[in-house]
Design a protein around this motif. Structure first.
Motif, short mmCIF file in Angstrom:
data_model
loop_
_atom_site.label_atom_id
_atom_site.label_comp_id
_atom_site.label_asym_id
_atom_site.label_seq_id
_atom_site.Cartn_x
_atom_site.Cartn_y
_atom_site.Cartn_z
N HIS A 51 9.90 -47.51 -78.32
CA HIS A 51 8.61 -48.19 -78.17
C HIS A 51 7.54 -47.32 -77.54
CE1 HIS A 51 11.73 -50.59 -75.85
NE2 HIS A 51 11.35 -49.71 -74.99
N ASP A 52 6.33 -47.68 -77.90
CA ASP A 52 5.18 -46.93 -77.44
C ASP A 52 4.75 -47.49 -76.08
OD1 ASP A 52 2.72 -45.84 -76.93
OD2 ASP A 52 2.07 -45.90 -79.03
N VAL A 53 5.02 -46.72 -75.05
CA VAL A 53 4.80 -47.20 -73.68
C VAL A 53 3.33 -47.54 -73.43
CG1 VAL A 53 4.98 -46.56 -71.26
CG2 VAL A 53 6.78 -45.92 -72.83
N LEU A 54 2.44 -46.81 -74.09
CA LEU A 54 1.01 -47.02 -73.83
C LEU A 54 0.47 -48.27 -74.50
CD1 LEU A 54 -0.07 -43.33 -74.17
CD2 LEU A 54 0.46 -44.61 -72.11
N LYS A 55 1.23 -48.82 -75.46
CA LYS A 55 0.74 -50.01 -76.15
C LYS A 55 1.33 -51.28 -75.56
CE LYS A 55 -0.94 -48.13 -80.37
NZ LYS A 55 -0.11 -47.02 -80.90
N MET A 56 2.19 -51.14 -74.54
CA MET A 56 2.84 -52.32 -73.98
C MET A 56 1.83 -53.22 -73.27
SD MET A 56 6.27 -50.83 -72.28
CE MET A 56 7.63 -50.21 -73.25
N SER A 57 2.05 -54.53 -73.36
CA SER A 57 1.26 -55.47 -72.56
C SER A 57 1.80 -55.41 -71.13
CB SER A 57 1.44 -56.88 -73.11
OG SER A 57 2.76 -57.30 -72.88
N LEU A 58 1.09 -56.02 -70.20
CA LEU A 58 1.54 -56.00 -68.80
C LEU A 58 2.94 -56.55 -68.66
CD1 LEU A 58 -1.51 -56.95 -66.57
CD2 LEU A 58 -0.20 -54.83 -66.62
N ASP A 59 3.23 -57.65 -69.37
CA ASP A 59 4.55 -58.26 -69.29
C ASP A 59 5.62 -57.34 -69.84
OD1 ASP A 59 4.30 -60.59 -67.94
OD2 ASP A 59 3.71 -61.77 -69.70
N GLU A 60 5.32 -56.73 -70.98
CA GLU A 60 6.29 -55.81 -71.58
C GLU A 60 6.53 -54.62 -70.66
OE1 GLU A 60 5.35 -56.50 -76.34
OE2 GLU A 60 4.15 -55.12 -75.15
#
Ligand SMILES: Nc1ncnc2c1ncn2[C@@H]1O[C@H](COP(=O)(O)OP(=O)(O)OP(=O)(O)O)[C@@H](O)[C@H]1O
Ligand SMILES: [Mg+2]
Lengths: 337, 290
Positions: A86-95
């Protein structure tokens, strides 16, 4: 774990500085013209699952900045960070929270312990945040405190411990999380040589059992070659070389790297497997494992001219002579000649 | 003489009329809003007055011992409170104490969340800072005017004025304490995936607690300082005795009541300060902030 073309510029005008960097200006020019600090410049590296990847560099070379990108304590100015697909920079706060709770644990260079909590509550902290039940987390914490050699200090507070002890609390806190990825920012730097060497072996033992992906930072080249499967050398925010310990020792990319290599005890680092003659399979009176160091075989040359080398299954794979060993130990890098 | 360029009388009349209008139309609302304060103050006063005098002395001395772990402060407390009783100032002292305690508690209820909010929002901090600056530089008398206009003289307006006067330092120090939490500790918490709530209650507030306690200490002291002034609008207690002493030129009455206020100040100052210090030692910050 993949970091792709990561650039980090500190300052409030980072976009302007980035544009200058991209149009080919050097780091020094950018810093002088814009007053922004270039922390990392176009760093790409990929860490395989289950390997110990060591990043090495002098103070201020950007090591801590680099490692903080993996769990996104720092957002890059440009570039991508991919972990476990997964793309760490595209994660939402929850993710992002879920990712930090279950997939990466970090040991901090300056420990980052919670001063108001006892040692055991510090070690259990990550589990508590994750929502683990109390009995379970205290039990896990107690086990790791024992493992890092701090048994008996469970009820102490961080300020009552020495720097090295505090560092081991930080280590236990990260290990207790039992995550697939472990980020260790100079995790052994505050330890005395004996404990340090013990912790290095412990880490290797642990790794043999658990096969984690370990991102390890150090400024100590001897430590890097002891524990690293691969090593990346960082100089002033730029990656200058990535390779196995032998790659780096035998072929340092530039004078910065060879300065590191010069201080290495080559006899202890170079393994006979890397310098043996694979065609010499005549019977020998003495035999050693191919991952033995030159230091281990040197005494044998007092009695023998050739020593057989076997692999870990006991199969004969080559031989070494005193001449080869001495040649390898004395080899100077081409830049130095 | 300064020349009269415009006629300011309409402006002044407008302010006066406005306030009067507010009192006439919203007065009941204000009264109702202040009702909980009246209950708090009255029940605190009732409760303390119903306790036997020796129990109060014992409780305060015991708390002082718990806070300092030494016998000096408890001894001072016992002697000085006995002195207050002998001077027939016991009931006044209790009334003052009740006002101070009610004011401090209420101040905490308002100021702590405000301080926390201020630490988390730069916008709110920019807005509140000048307001707090103003509140702290205004002479305390000024608070009394609108409060008395709205509520008339009495204990509750005195309490309200005291709360407004005591709140700024607590708000400020709560904000400061939270922002002073070491960034490396915050970062470590972040790396473990804390929620904002876990961060606030598990890291920020515990580490800010010594500073917050210093704010409580200041609020207590300011509340006490306001007591004499508040007595002018009917707060009663030691302040009223001081006022009467001045009014009747009875030096002894004013002096002893004044000493009584000093005694209370010393007791509460020492106790809250020692608790703060012990807390600081526990988290190993002793010496770093004092
Ligand atoms: N928040 C920041 N703001 C501005 N500059 C920063 C910031 N963090 C790091 N830097 C700069 O980035 C550079 C790299 O810092 P970093 O902490 O990554 O070095 P390091 O390799 O970890 O050094 P050390 O071995 O001393 O820990 C330094 O020049 C530092 O001044
Ligand atoms: Mg660092």
């Amino acid at each position: 774990m993949d970091l792709r073309r990561v650039t980090k510029i500190f300052g409030d005008r980072s976009d302007m500085a980035l544009a200058m960097l991209n149009s080919g200006a050097s780091k020094m020019e950018v810093q002088q013209k814009t007053g922004q600090v270039v922390g990392l410049n176009d760093v790409s590296l990929s860490v395989e699952r289950g390997e110990i990847f060591v990043v090495m560099g002098l103070s201020g070379s950007g090591k801590s900045t680099l490692i903080r990108h993996v769990n996104r304590l720092i957002d890059p100015t440009s570039g991508e960070v991919l972990v476990n697909g997964h793309d760490v920079l595209k994660m939402s706060l929850d993710e992002l929270r879920a990712y930090r709770r279950s997939e990466v644990a970090m040991v901090f260079q300056n420990f980052g312990l919670l001063p108001h909590r006892t040692v055991i509550d510090n070690v259990a902290y990550g589990l508590e945040v994750r929502g683990a039940e109390k009995g379970e987390r205290l039990e896990t914490a107690a086990r790791w405190i024992e493992t890092v050699g701090l048994g008996g200090y469970e009820k102490s507070r961080p300020h009552e411990l020495s720097g090295g002890q505090q560092q081991r609390v930080g280590l236990a806190r990260a290990l207790a999380m039992d995550t697939g990825i472990l980020l260790m920012d100079e995790a052994f730097s505050a330890l005395d040589p004996l404990i340090r060497s013990g912790m290095q072996e412990q880490l290797l033992d642990l790794q043999n059992k658990l096969h984690k992906t370990i991102f390890f930072i150090t400024h100590d080249f001897n430590e890097a070659i002891k524990i690293g499967d691969r090593i990346a050398v960082l100089n002033d925010g730029e990656l200058v070389q990535t390779g196995t310990p032998e790659d780096i020792i035998f072929n340092p990319a530039d004078s910065y790297v060879s300065d590191f290599v010069r201080d290495v005890n080559r006899a202890r680092v170079i393994r006979v497997g890397a310098i043996m003659d694979r065609n010499q399979l005549a019977p020998c009176q003495a035999e050693v494992q191919e991952n033995s160091s030159c230091e281990d075989v040197l005494p044998l040359f007092a009695r023998h001219d050739w020593i057989g080398v076997v692999n870990d299954k006991g199969k004969r794979v080559g031989s070494v002579s005193a001449k080869q060993v001495i040649g390898a130990l004395g080899a100077h890098h081409k830049l130095l000649d | 003489m300064f020349p009269e360029i415009i006629d300011t009388r309409p402006l002044r009349r407008m302010v006066d009329d406005g306030l009067e209008w507010m009192v006439r139309h919203w007065g009941d609302g204000f009264e109702a809003g202040a009702y909980p304060l009246r209950v708090l103050l009255n029940s605190t006063e009732r409760f303390l007055l119903d306790l036997p005098w020796w129990l109060i002395i014992l409780l305060l001395a015991g708390t002082a011992f718990a806070a300092t772990r030494r016998w000096v402060l408890p001894a001072i407390i016992v002697v000085s409170l006995l002195g207050l009783g002998l001077m027939e100032l016991w009931e006044d002292a209790i009334k003052t104490m009740a006002l101070m305690i009610s004011a401090t508690l209420t101040t905490m209820v308002f100021a702590l969340p405000l301080g926390v909010a201020m630490a988390r929002s730069a916008v709110l901090r920019r807005l509140l800072r000048p307001v707090l600056d103003l509140m702290q530089t205004l002479p305390s008398f000024v608070y009394l005017i609108p409060v008395v206009m709205i509520f008339g003289p009495g204990k509750v307006p005195a309490l309200i004025a005291t709360i407004i006067y005591a709140a700024p330092p607590l708000i400020r120090l709560t904000d400061l304490g939270i922002r002073l939490v070491p960034p490396d500790v915050m970062e470590a918490a972040q790396a473990f995936g804390v929620t904002p709530r876990q961060k606030l209650f598990g890291v920020q507030i515990p580490l800010a607690l010594p500073t917050i306690l210093a704010g409580v200490n200041q609020a207590t002291m300011m509340a006490l300082a306001m007591v004499v002034i508040a007595s002018m609008i009917g707060a009663g207690g030691l302040g009223y005795q001081v006022l009467q002493g001045i009014g009747r030129l009875e030096v002894s009455r004013g002096l002893f009541a004044g000493l009584g206020i000093v005694v209370l100040a010393i007791i509460f100052d020492r106790i809250t300060q020692s608790f703060g210090q012990r807390l600081q030692e526990r988290i190993g910050l002793a010496g770093e902030r004092s």
